[in-house]
Design an enzyme around this catalytic site. Structure first.
Site, PDB file in Angstrom:
ATOM      1  N   SER A 294       0.819  -1.212   0.000  1.00 21.28           N
ATOM      2  CA  SER A 294       0.000   0.000   0.000  1.00 21.28           C
ATOM      3  C   SER A 294       0.858   1.269   0.000  1.00 21.28           C
ATOM      4  O   SER A 294       1.533   1.566  -0.968  1.00 21.28           O
ATOM      5  CB  SER A 294      -0.964  -0.045   1.191  1.00 21.28           C
ATOM      6  N   ASP A 305       9.855   5.575 -10.140  1.00 22.68           N
ATOM      7  CA  ASP A 305       9.325   6.246 -11.333  1.00 22.68           C
ATOM      8  C   ASP A 305      10.056   7.543 -11.659  1.00 22.68           C
ATOM      9  O   ASP A 305      10.165   7.929 -12.831  1.00 22.68           O
ATOM     10  CB  ASP A 305       7.831   6.522 -11.161  1.00 22.68           C
ATOM     11  N   LYS A 319      -0.719  -4.144  -3.357  1.00 25.18           N
ATOM     12  CA  LYS A 319      -1.998  -3.618  -2.870  1.00 25.18           C
ATOM     13  C   LYS A 319      -2.141  -2.188  -3.394  1.00 25.18           C
ATOM     14  O   LYS A 319      -1.665  -1.242  -2.794  1.00 25.18           O
ATOM     15  CB  LYS A 319      -2.079  -3.637  -1.341  1.00 25.18           C
TER      16      LYS A 319
END
Length: 552
Positions: A294, A305, A319
């Site tokens: 999460s 990224d 998740k």
């Protein structure tokens, strides 16, 4: 053939009106089905209450039925009854009124498994391994289904009297502990690993997580930190805003962090970094494993990224779902999944099938046909499909059967408690090592303990034998099977020697925890932690570190 404009508008209006009518019909039909089933449920419950042979507990029955209903959805949509609200608040804030000790059940006994640093429990002298016999004079064995953890909670500045049985002492120890606000820290440990490398262990995302990470970072930088290891292994996640704020510490202001998309389009939102970062240049390594979930995956994914750092470890949990808390009647709550989240590259890290996982919680290998390629800011290719895959994969360590047995039976824990009693002090956790003679003392102590186990090879041979009997081949291979069983049958004494290094490491960590609590557990693990070793080796080879972050 072209229709007159007026006729076209009338036709369109008719279609729209028809659509509205159809939509209304479908909604009415759905609401009728809901009302009908609720009526069935109410009448069923009434009949049970009136005629079932034994008395039923209404609260328990309804809670069971609600939990069963929600189980048909995803694992993260949960109902909190009124008496569970305090646990819910602890989960989201990390705060509760109590003494600061973790109590576990072993063989019908309430054992102190951990005492948290700086809490009333530590100040009172409560120790790991103490058996809590009485609370405020009430014997726990006389209380059916009693939860010692809840009994120890209460109003601030109120005293709770504990009677504990301590290893090596004949008479019980009486302790008076004054309750206070206990804050479970999101960063239980941070420190310098070497002259240049700082380490922050981020274990949760409650309301103060961002502040704790910022404080730790600034203190370590003041001590000369030039490279950072951020550890989110075993981090189950938490508050979305904390994931955004922590990501913000290392990426430029106004950068996109995460986008949420769900059924209620008005709730869809893209979250950006609102504040100036604390650092944009320092090399970062993030440690991940299959239990990083999460919010921990948002931070890991953002770092990857934006090519802001290198991820080391195992694929994360997967998740990618957002939960919202809804208030219900009678002070109950529903934590409901309302959206999926997408990290800056566009990836959703939600596991394709979250209902089927490996025993360790990981999603396993995702077929290439089910994965979609995305690109980081620098153009590196990354994929969705279940968790965040690290840039440097370190194979997860699988405990040996003897290590699992000794741990699960509590024998590693028990010996550490004994060692703490027999040795008033030890070296600092990073330096503490058991001697060979001390390890042999442990082996001797185990001689009358029960901890048998079955190895995977023995299980496989058993399966082979069963299959051979079923398919009528057993007579042909029984001699070979018998010979293999004899060769592969484990010897506990031999295993204690073969896996000495692994067992010594487990003992050293558990013993260090008895003296130095959570910090001791962490510092004792540094020397043998494979992900930590891989991170430190990578920081020693900065050309390799930098090449990982460039487009291949």
């Amino acid at each position: 053939m072209r229709f007159p404009k007026r006729l076209t508008l009338l036709a369109s209006s008719a279609l729209v009106a028809g659509g509205i009518g159809f939509f209304s019909f479908k909604n009415d039909d759905r609401f009728f089905e809901i009302a009908r089933n609720l009526d069935i449920y109410a009448t069923l419950f009434k009949e049970l209450n009136l005629y079932y042979v034994d008395e039923i507990n209404p609260n328990r029955m309804v809670k069971t039925s609600i939990d069963a209903m929600l189980k048909a959805l995803d694992p993260y949509t949960n109902f909190f009854a009124e008496d569970e609200i305090e646990d819910y608040m602890t989960m989201t804030t990390g705060r509760y009124n109590g003494i600061g000790a973790l109590i576990g059940q072993r063989q019908g006994k309430s054992i102190v498994m951990m005492v948290y640093e700086g809490t009333p429990a530590e100040k009172s002298g409560l120790r790991i391994g103490d058996e809590v016999v009485k609370i405020d004079g009430v014997t726990l064995k006389n209380l059916k289904d009693a939860d010692p953890g809840k009994l120890l909670k209460g109003q601030n500045n109120t005293a709770v009297k504990l009677t504990v049985q301590r290893y090596g002492q004949k008479d019980p120890v009486e302790l008076s502990v004054v309750r206070d606000v206990v804050k479970m820290t999101n960063v239980p440990y941070y420190g310098m690993i070497s002259d240049e490398v700082g380490y922050i262990d981020l274990k949760d995302f409650t309301a103060t997580a961002s502040r704790e990470v910022r404080t730790a970072f600034q203190e370590l930088k003041g001590k000369g930190m030039k490279k950072l290891i951020l550890d989110v292994r075993e981090n189950p996640g938490g508050l979305l805003n904390m994931a955004i704020d922590i990501s913000n510490l290392f990426i430029p202001k106004d950068s996109e962090v995460v986008t949420t998309k769900g059924k209620v389009t008005e709730w869809n939102k893209t979250y950006t970094a609102l504040n100036p970062p604390v650092d944009l240049e320092m090399p970062i390594i993030v440690l991940t494993n299959s239990h990083s979930a999460s919010a921990a995956e948002i931070v890991s994914g953002v770092i990857q990224d934006y090519d802001r750092g290198v991820l080391v470890g195992q694929r994360t949990y997967g998740k990618g779902l957002v939960q919202t808390t809804r208030e219900l009647s009678f002070n109950t709550k529903l934590k409901i999944t309302t959206a999926k989240y997408y990290i800056p590259s566009g990836r959703c890290i939600q596991a394709i099938d979250y209902s089927h996982r490996n025993p360790d919680g990981s999603v396993g290998k995702i077929p290439d046909s089910l994965k979609t390629a995305f690109k980081t800011k620098a153009g590196r290719v990354v994929y969705d499909g279940g968790g965040v895959l690290p840039d440097v994969v370190v194979e997860a360590q699988t405990p040996t059967p003897i290590a699992l047995s000794l741990t699960n039976k509590g024998l590693i824990f028990d010996y550490a408690v004994k060692y703490r009693h027999d040795h008033p002090t030890i070296k600092p956790a990073r330096e503490f090592r058991l001697t060979d003679a001390e390890y042999q003392d442990f082996v001797k102590w185990l001689s009358d303990k029960e901890y048998d186990y079955t190895t995977q090879v023995e299980k496989d041979l058993g399966t082979l034998e069963a299959s051979a009997k079923k398919e009528k081949y057993f007579d042909q291979i029984q001699d070979q099977l018998k010979s293999l069983k004899t060769k592969m049958s484990h010897s506990k004494d031999a295993d204690l020697n073969t896996f000495k290094s692994e067992l010594k490491t487990l003992l050293e960590q558990e013993i260090a925890g008895n003296y130095y609590l959570q910090k001791g557990l962490k510092e004792s693990s540094f020397a043998t932690d494979p992900e930590m070793k891989a991170a430190l080796d990578l920081f020693k080879d900065m050309p390799r570190f930098n090449s990982i972050l460039k487009k291949q």
